[in-house]
Design an enzyme around this catalytic site. Sequence first.
Site, short mmCIF file in Angstrom:
data_model
loop_
_atom_site.label_atom_id
_atom_site.label_comp_id
_atom_site.label_asym_id
_atom_site.label_seq_id
_atom_site.Cartn_x
_atom_site.Cartn_y
_atom_site.Cartn_z
N HIS A 40 0.85 -1.19 0.00
CA HIS A 40 0.00 0.00 0.00
C HIS A 40 0.89 1.24 0.00
CE1 HIS A 40 0.98 -0.39 4.27
NE2 HIS A 40 0.81 0.94 4.33
N HIS A 122 5.64 6.23 -0.80
CA HIS A 122 6.39 5.02 -1.13
C HIS A 122 5.57 3.78 -0.76
CE1 HIS A 122 7.20 5.54 3.16
NE2 HIS A 122 7.38 4.23 3.20
#
Length: 170
Positions: A40, A122
């Site tokens: 995620h 990220h």
Amino acid sequence: MSERWFFALWPDDAVRAALASRLPELLPVGARATHPSDFHLTLAFLGPLAPDVLGCAERAADRIRAAGFDLEIDRVGHFARAHVLWCAPATPPEALPALVRDLQAQLSICGLAADPRPYRPHITLARKAAAMPASDWSTPMRWSVRELVLAAGYGGPGPRYRVRRRWALI
């Protein structure tokens, strides 16, 4: 362990599979790969929440009116201090930080303060990664982002995260 709540972008099955297929060439010796179901991109970390604040956070997300957008994942990196191997867009589209700002503004109504550190989008690929990977991100990967999710972390072996609710990006 109490639930640690966060808002995130959650990849679909195809993006998760593409990320997982690239892990073997990137994974440093001794690193612990992220379970593919846990991939995620965090937008806002909330931490443990009382039920009333969790409800307020859900209502905050109900007010988000953001369009879907595409991310090009074309960079791999390493947070040396945290021992985290990650991938990310080298140049995030303006829609991503705009979504984060909108979400933070709505969450502030609930008394939830934004993280004061600069936002660094990220996807964590591995933990306990003591070094940069020997390989680089070979081919950019496109991710069509079409939803926002509220999820919680539970600790333990993977998958460690569960999605509670999803909101479509229009």
